[in-house]
Scaffold this active site. Sequence first.
Site, PDB file in Angstrom:
ATOM      1  N   GLU A   1       0.874  -1.173   0.000  1.00 39.45           N
ATOM      2  CA  GLU A   1       0.000   0.000   0.000  1.00 39.45           C
ATOM      3  C   GLU A   1       0.909   1.220   0.000  1.00 39.45           C
ATOM      4  O   GLU A   1       1.612   1.480   0.989  1.00 39.45           O
ATOM      5  CB  GLU A   1      -0.903   0.015   1.234  1.00 39.45           C
ATOM      6  CG  GLU A   1      -1.822   1.224   1.284  1.00 39.45           C
ATOM      7  CD  GLU A   1      -2.657   1.283   2.535  1.00 39.45           C
ATOM      8  OE1 GLU A   1      -3.336   2.309   2.750  1.00 39.45           O
ATOM      9  OE2 GLU A   1      -2.651   0.314   3.327  1.00 39.45           O
TER      10      GLU A   1
ATOM     11  N   CYS B   1      -2.142   9.764   5.616  1.00 38.78           N
ATOM     12  CA  CYS B   1      -1.792   9.237   4.302  1.00 38.78           C
ATOM     13  C   CYS B   1      -2.516   9.988   3.190  1.00 38.78           C
ATOM     14  O   CYS B   1      -2.101   9.904   2.022  1.00 38.78           O
ATOM     15  CB  CYS B   1      -2.094   7.742   4.226  1.00 38.78           C
ATOM     16  SG  CYS B   1      -3.687   7.266   4.882  1.00 38.78           S
TER      17      CYS B   1
END
Length: 284
Positions: free
Chosen positions: A241, A277
């Site tokens: 990810e 993020c």
Amino acid sequence: MTTQSIDPVTAEPFGPVLPDTAPAELDRLLAAAAKLGELPVEPRVRLLRAVADRLDAEVESLVRLAAAESALSPAVLTAELARTTFQLRQFADRAAAGSYLGVRVDRASAAPLPAGHPDLRRMLVPIGPVAIFGASNFPFAFGVAGGDTAAALAAGCPVLVKAHPAHPQLSAALAELISQEAAACELPRGSFALVRGMAPARSLVIDHRTRAGAFTGSAAGGRALFDLAVSRPDPIPFFAELGSVNPVFVTPAGAADPDALARGWVDSLLVRAGQMCTNPGLLV
């Protein structure tokens, strides 16, 4: 090489100096993990639940340590630790139920071909030792005891976790906690280990005994590890990810109120002390 915690506000080092994993030690850890087949179900289910219980019991000391290394607030970290224990218990439930095995039984049929066939059975099996690389901005949920570790252990795979240099003391504390509970749950040696250092991390990915990898973090770091994983003589799956610059596009309507636009932009930048993020890195 060594690692030491760095105060994210003052940039001053603090705490013990932690040595990188030596090549001989890494070889020993990989050899122990590679000897194991599927980790026994009941002990690994107990381990996941026991780690969740320990995290809940030691929340204050762990959050204090994580806050010192990450500059994230205690409130944010406490909520993240609760998410982490939820993940651990959820994976324990899945492992206990066996639903992750994907069992399929196709009974034999005496019908003429092509409909006829022998008894056919299928189920998923653990892939083997998994190398896990956690994120800097989620030291609990995507750290040493995070979702990737929980998933791999629940599936019956030995785990080798790379300690993140942004929170080396927390990584060591969580690894010690997991190792203690693994011993108490009578899991075999090699079921779990912590690895420190960049060179050992590279060796971990390219070693033939490592059978899969998982990563959460920057595009550059993830890409480098992915390239190592797929360039091996025997390529391995690498689940990553990756971060992004998260571009934000402003329409004429959105630009009509520049003050509101600026406030929203700054608010987004400062979520989780600027470490979210989804932090917007580009405005168009």
